[in-house]
Enzyme design. Structure first.
Site, PDB file in Angstrom:
ATOM      1  CB  SER A 249      42.781  45.193  35.475  1.00 55.64           C
ATOM      2  OG  SER A 249      43.558  44.502  34.531  1.00 55.64           O
ATOM      3  CE  LYS A 250      43.936  41.772  42.503  1.00 55.69           C
ATOM      4  NZ  LYS A 250      42.582  42.192  42.757  1.00 55.69           N
ATOM      5  NE  ARG A 251      42.286  41.194  33.324  1.00 51.32           N
ATOM      6  CZ  ARG A 251      40.974  41.200  33.283  1.00 51.32           C
ATOM      7  NH1 ARG A 251      40.361  40.451  32.458  1.00 51.32           N
ATOM      8  NH2 ARG A 251      40.250  41.962  34.058  1.00 51.32           N
TER       9      ARG A 251
END
Ligand code: GLU
Length: 312
Positions: A249-251
């Site tokens: 994910s973008k995290r």
């Protein structure tokens, strides 16, 4: 002519999954002598501020993944930001309303998740049809208390297609997907509607995207039919997973360009990703142009790709 596209949602810094998506879309279209469009899918303006879009554009430029139409490049289908194209989505919505297929839905997210409905392939609950049969009078009464979302009534029909990479895929719209959102209660148009309207308006002939959206495709094909628009072909590719098997994910800071841009060159990054995706076995640094003769969908795996643990 083949028209491909990148359609990233700038809700954070671009990550390896987005980069692989743009690389495959670019290679697939360019190999056929086609063009590429960049469209920024920033419908959710609270999560997708302009500065993220600017950063994403700069990151794509750094990677050397060029586009012929889109932000910076311009083109005949401006604007290339979904947040500025809502008049088109409104028109499409009205076309569907005129067919009597749209109804207001007052269910809250919490109610939907609490209902013991089956879940779709994307993990969302299948809408159980709670508001499907509200009379106009009942709907008007509820609208005093809460602004409704708008849903599309789907038939009990199987919709299938031949994915260019994953092969045959089919879903029953009523059972596997359910009546789906066209507009949220806060007025934001849904991805499913916007993506269909835009891909058609921009003349896209080939959609390349991650396998997480395979299950969205029957819904989108149904929308193409209702709106009388020509549907593109689809190629879904396997997802990149973090070394521990989680969805990226973008995290995942390690996989974001923030962490990567200072450490590697763009050809190093693309060559390595192409290696993971099966068409650059040595993983040697390559520009997008150098990857063109090496790329073939036949070499790309169909199973998810797990990233190796990265050295710091
Ligand atoms: N904007 C979507 C995303 O970033 C992609 C939509 C699509 O390719 O159809 O996940």
């Amino acid at each position: 002519m083949t028209v491909g596209r990148f359609a990233p949602s700038p809700s954070g810094r671009i990550h390896l999954g987005n980069i692989l998506c743009c690389l495959l879309a670019w290679l697939s279209a360019r190999q056929k002598g086609g063009k590429v469009i960049l469209r920024i899918e920033d419908l959710d303006t609270a999560r997708c501020p302009q500065r993220y879009a600017d950063q994403m554009i700069a990151d794509l430029q750094w990677l050397g993944l060029t586009w012929d139409e889109g932000p910076v490049a311009g083109g005949p289908c401006q604007p290339y930001f979904q947040s500025r194209r809502t008049a088109l989505y409104q028109q499409a919505l009205e076309t569907l309303q005129a067919q009597g297929l749209v109804y207001p839905c007052f269910c809250t997210r919490a109610e939907l998740h609490a209902a013991s409905a089956p879940h779709r392939s994307d993990g969302q609950p299948v809408y159980p049809g709670t508001c499907r049969a509200l009379s106009p009078a009942q709907a008007a009464e509820r609208a005093y208390v809460r602004a409704p979302a708008l849903r599309l009534r789907v038939p009990d029909e199987d919709w299938g297609f031949l994915d260019g990479h994953m092969g045959a895929y089919r879903e029953n719209l009523a059972r596997d997907c359910g009546d789906f959102l066209l507009r949220r209660s806060d007025g934001m148009f849904a991805y499913q509607l916007a993506v269909v309207v835009d891909d058609a308006a921009m003349g896209v002939t080939e959609v390349v995207r991650g396998a997480d959206l395979l299950g969205s495709t029957p819904r989108q094909l149904y929308l193409y039919k209702l709106l009388g628009l020509p549907a593109p072909s689809f190629c879904h590719f396997p997802l990149l997973l973090a070394p521990d098997g989680r969805r990226l994910s973008k995290r995942d800071a390690d996989a974001g360009l923030d962490a990567l841009r200072g450490r590697v060159t763009a050809p190093e990054l693309l060559g390595w990703l192409a290696g993971l995706a099966g068409f650059n076995p040595s993983g040697e640094p390559c520009t997008p142009q150098q990857l063109l003769p090496r790329f073939s969908w036949d070499l790309v795996p169909k199973e998810d790709i797990r990233l190796p643990v990265m050295e710091r």
